[in-house]
Design an enzyme around this catalytic site. Structure first.
Site, short mmCIF file in Angstrom:
data_model
loop_
_atom_site.label_atom_id
_atom_site.label_comp_id
_atom_site.label_asym_id
_atom_site.label_seq_id
_atom_site.Cartn_x
_atom_site.Cartn_y
_atom_site.Cartn_z
N TRP A 120 -7.96 -7.94 4.46
CA TRP A 120 -8.07 -8.62 3.15
C TRP A 120 -8.57 -10.04 3.32
CZ3 TRP A 120 -8.51 -5.01 -0.09
CH2 TRP A 120 -7.73 -3.86 0.00
N LYS A 162 1.80 -3.91 -5.31
CA LYS A 162 2.63 -3.92 -4.11
C LYS A 162 4.07 -4.29 -4.48
CE LYS A 162 -1.42 -3.36 -2.10
NZ LYS A 162 -2.29 -4.42 -1.69
N ASP A 175 -3.36 -15.57 -0.91
CA ASP A 175 -3.34 -14.17 -1.37
C ASP A 175 -1.97 -13.63 -0.97
OD1 ASP A 175 -3.45 -11.48 -1.76
OD2 ASP A 175 -5.32 -11.14 -0.64
C1 LIG Z 1 -3.87 -4.59 -1.71
C2 LIG Z 1 -4.34 -5.95 -1.35
C3 LIG Z 1 -5.52 -6.49 -1.90
C4 LIG Z 1 -6.43 -5.72 -2.81
O1 LIG Z 1 -5.91 -5.52 -4.06
P1 LIG Z 1 -6.73 -4.76 -5.20
O2 LIG Z 1 -5.79 -4.82 -6.34
O3 LIG Z 1 -6.99 -3.36 -4.71
O4 LIG Z 1 -7.98 -5.49 -5.45
C5 LIG Z 1 -5.84 -7.78 -1.56
N1 LIG Z 1 -5.08 -8.51 -0.71
C6 LIG Z 1 -3.96 -8.00 -0.17
C7 LIG Z 1 -3.15 -8.85 0.75
C8 LIG Z 1 -3.55 -6.71 -0.47
O5 LIG Z 1 -2.43 -6.21 0.09
#
Ligand SMILES: *Cc1c(COP(=O)(O)O)cnc(C)c1O
Length: 367
Positions: A108, A203, A179
């Site tokens: 990511w 998540k 993030d």
């Molecule tokens: C799952 C995830 C993403 C991507 O999320 P989307 O909603 O599919 O765009 C980005 N960063 C992290 C750390 C993630 O776990």
């Protein structure tokens, strides 16, 4: 052991979408039909009406309470998943002649870097790529550029199973961007250390698609480009995250998850709970020479636990046998292999106990 589960729901170790708190799912079933005695379900209410306004305002207030978010920060709900934030953040803040620093700690983070480069210069200020992303770079592994606009990092690396144990330093004049998609509200967070935090819903917060953004208000004025309406954080703030028709259900469900977190106590208690859960698995890994953890000890994630047995064939057998007794989605991401056991906030402790027990039995039979 014949079966690990006692209800019609199995133990879902999925990394995303992940499992949600069961009381929240039950409440959502009711509110889909008729919310607050309004005679109308949550999906069917106008995003400008009284019922949704209350849902939205409570979600913002509860979020503020959970993380002690000060008044000089805005809480927004935006769209397009965390992946949209990968480009929206640099598009907003990074001018072509400026540099932003990024930690490269996994897939990511790598996506964020890819998108950042569209808008300006990217400096990788720390990476563990040479070691298969098995740890979080610290100390001499970290070096910032001269005057970065911001420092971006991924607090928890969902695929690698590593996590920052604390937020990295941020050079004077820059702001910290995080993030936090896969560990938000799993432990205390000092919001005042950040300029910008984002987290996709699926998540730890709710459904996919909706993204929680926590942004320092003064930064809203620092856009370096004329932004399209839907990507304009300042406009989202001004319009209470409803410039267009927002994902009302996503905001509703995040709001319910916030209420559930508050019922558990605070983020300290959430952390203690998550440490206990992850500890059940890590203690098996630590006392075994059969299992090998992908993450180094000082960089372990409490949310996604990555490990292997002694061979790919045994990994396959492990996943199949665990699946047969009600433990689903333990297969690791293809880039890491082996197993990944995800235990977000809502994942029950009984599921961690069941996995720990299974791991010991599997090792006894196959080790
Ligand atoms: C799952 C995830 C993403 C991507 O999320 P989307 O909603 O599919 O765009 C980005 N960063 C992290 C750390 C993630 O776990």
């Amino acid at each position: 052991m014949t079966t690990a589960v006692t209800t019609d729901r199995i133990y879902n170790f999925s990394a995303g979408p992940g499992c949600l708190p069961e009381p929240v799912l039950k409440q959502a079933q009711e509110d889909l039909w008729n919310i607050d005695g309004s005679g109308v379900g949550i999906l069917e209410h106008s995003h400008r009406g009284k019922a949704y306004s209350q849902v939205l305002h409570e979600a913002i207030e509860d979020c503020r309470t959970i993380a002690s978010i000060p008044d000089d920060y805005e809480v927004l709900f935006v769209q397009g998943g965390a992946t949209t934030q990968c480009f929206q953040v640099p598009m907003y803040f990074l001018a072509p002649d400026r540099t932003a620093d990024y930690f490269l700690t996994g897939k990511w983070a790598s996506d964020s870097i890819h998108e950042g480069k569209r808008y300006g210069n990217v400096h990788v200020c720390g990476t563990s790529e040479g070691d298969g992303f098995n740890h979080i770079p610290t100390g001499s592994e970290v070096s910032y550029s001269d005057k970065p606009v911001y420092v971006h990092y991924t607090s928890n690396n969902t695929i690698m199973g590593t996590g920052f144990q604390t937020e990295p330093d941020c050079p004077e004049g820059a702001f910290l961007v995080c993030d936090a998609s896969s560990d938000i509200f799993s432990r205390p967070i000092d919001v005042t250390k950040y300029g910008f935090i984002y987290a996709g819903g699926q998540k730890n917060l709710g459904p996919a698609g909706t993204v929680l953004v926590i942004v320092r208000k003064d930064l809203l004025e620092r856009n370096v480009r004329d932004m399209p309406w839907m990507l304009d954080y300042a406009l989202a703030a001004k319009k209470e995250s409803r410039f267009n028709t927002p994902p009302t259900f996503g905001v509703y469900l995040m709001g319910q998850v916030f209420k559930w977190i508050l019922e558990q106590g605070d983020l300290e208690s959430m952390k203690a709970y998550n440490e206990r859960k992850a500890g059940l698995i890590y203690s098996v890994l630590d006392s075994s020479s059969f299992y090998k953890s992908h993450a180094t000890k000082d960089s372990r994630s409490m949310m996604n636990l990555t490990f292997k047995t002694t061979s790919e064939d045994l990994d396959k057998k492990f996943i199949a046998e665990a699946g047969a007794i009600g433990m689903d989605a333990l297969k690791g991401h293809r880039s890491v292999g082996g197993m990944r056991a995800t235990m977000y906030n809502a994942f029950p402790e009984a599921g961690c106990e069941a996995l720990a027990q299974f791991m010991k039995e599997f090792e006894a039979k196959n080790g």
